[in-house]
Design an enzyme around this catalytic site. Structure first.
Site, PDB file in Angstrom:
ATOM      1  N   CYS A   1      -5.192  -2.507   2.356  1.00  0.00           N
ATOM      2  CA  CYS A   1      -6.440  -3.237   2.174  1.00  0.00           C
ATOM      3  C   CYS A   1      -7.598  -2.343   1.759  1.00  0.00           C
ATOM      4  O   CYS A   1      -8.742  -2.778   1.740  1.00  0.00           O
ATOM      5  CB  CYS A   1      -6.816  -3.942   3.474  1.00  0.00           C
ATOM      6  SG  CYS A   1      -7.009  -2.818   4.885  1.00  0.00           S
ATOM      7  N   GLN A   2      -7.348  -1.083   1.426  1.00  0.00           N
ATOM      8  CA  GLN A   2      -8.454  -0.168   1.157  1.00  0.00           C
ATOM      9  C   GLN A   2      -9.343  -0.639   0.016  1.00  0.00           C
ATOM     10  O   GLN A   2     -10.536  -0.390  -0.001  1.00  0.00           O
ATOM     11  CB  GLN A   2      -7.919   1.231   0.828  1.00  0.00           C
ATOM     12  CG  GLN A   2      -7.246   1.913   1.994  1.00  0.00           C
ATOM     13  CD  GLN A   2      -5.741   1.690   1.993  1.00  0.00           C
ATOM     14  OE1 GLN A   2      -5.258   0.663   1.515  1.00  0.00           O
ATOM     15  NE2 GLN A   2      -4.999   2.640   2.523  1.00  0.00           N
TER      16      GLN A   2
END
Length: 349
Positions: free
Chosen positions: A78-79
């Protein structure tokens, strides 16, 4: 019931689904330390330490009983759209803000499309809902629908299900069985009513670990804080944050973050995210939480040991779905989507 766990990490989803009676036919992640953690804790569950972009579905069919595949679960990294980090555009043409890690969401969708499990579950951060003004999440939903699935999503706070932590995550759930998509009803609330229980405080999860530190085999080793930081921690009230505007000059610095917030014993913990390699401050001790304390708050059982250095262990814990909620969700999927009678199983690898 047979599932495949993609982007499995330390196994937060895996553990909950297994305790609810599912069989994990294959776990996949692209991380050497996750591999070590997995092989130590789940030696009999096949694990691939590979980039999902390089996996052909025929390879998966050779490992699992493909005709019996019930589900695919997992949380792509999810960065690229975390609200903690720098948000980037989903449009590849915007090269200075494009994050290729977000391609992994499409790879997850590709495997769902090609393997056609009865259901899928994808977990991600809250920021996915507002990224590109909602365009990104809507695009994901349409892609899943194009694969033949009935799909919905929900922002869920783990504290509403008895996890001693306020942790909001988005869960996207779909099935090709023409069943309506639903999510388990909350069991707890910050303002309990209508039979709901109050949120669970974090203290009961960790109080027995006080004065039992320095056990590396149990992931219970405190960080070595500087004397200056310890003096700062002494100023943080229980359940509060560092009084930045009232610090003596020798303790002042710029950019104090979540690592300078202290947990309150009677309240759920803050979200377990190991910023700067440190979790929030212990409710009564002048140090940050250990990896084991964070794992307890994440509801990992004590027999799960995390491999790698302390930072790598912390990221595995902080990135996981709490197994307690995973089990609740797994049961709900079994009974309400797969329409299977609930049976209680406990598996030991």
């Amino acid at each position: 019931m047979l599932i495949v766990d993609l982007f499995c990490g330390a196994g937060g989803l895996h553990i909950g689904f297994k305790e609810a009676g599912y069989r994990i036919g294959l776990s996949v992640d692209n991380n050497e330390n996750v591999k070590r953690t997995h092989l130590y804790n789940h030696p009999f569950v096949p694990f691939w330490n590979r980039d999902i972009r390089e996996i052909d579905t025929n390879e998966i069919r050779e490992v699992i009983d493909y005709e019996s595949l019930d589900g695919i679960i997992g949380g792509p990294p999810c960065q690229g759209f975390s609200t903690i980090g720098r948000r980037v555009s989903s449009k590849p043409e915007v090269r200075n803000t494009y994050d290729p890690r977000n391609e992994l969401v499409d790879e997850y969708i590709r495997l769902v499309r090609e393997l056609q499990p009865k259901f899928f579950l994808m977990e991600n951060v809250k920021g996915i809902l507002t990224w590109d003004k909602g365009e990104f999440i809507n695009n994901i939903i349409e892609k899943f629908k194009g694969c033949g699935y009935t799909v919905d999503y929900k922002l869920i706070n783990m504290a509403d299900y008895g996890v001693p932590q306020t942790r909001e995550r988005v869960f996207i759930l779909g099935n090709r069985l023409n069943q309506p998509v639903s999510f388990p009803a909350s069991t707890h609330s910050d303002s309990p009513k209508d039979g709901l229980k109050p949120w669970v405080g974090c203290w009961d999860s960790i109080k027995d670990l006080v004065n039992h530190e320095e056990d590396p085999g149990f992931n219970h080793v405190p960080l070595k804080h500087t004397e200056k930081n310890i003096e700062r921690y002494k100023l943080i009230p229980e359940g509060g944050r560092l009084p930045e505007d009232a610090l003596p000059p020798e303790l002042y610095r710029k950019n104090f973050g979540n690592t300078f917030k202290r947990l309150g014993r009677k309240k759920p913990a803050l979200t377990m995210v190991p910023g700067n390699d440190a979790f929030p401050i212990h409710p009564i001790l002048n140090r940050s939480l250990t990896v084991r304390e964070a794992a307890r708050i994440q509801t990992f059982p004590d027999n799960i040991i995390f491999k790698g250095n302390r930072r790598q262990q912390g990221h595995q814990v902080g990135n996981a779905v709490p197994p307690l909620f995973s089990k609740i969700l797994a049961r709900h999927i079994k009974e309400n989507i797969l329409k299977e009678k609930q049976l209680e199983f406990q598996f030991n690898d």
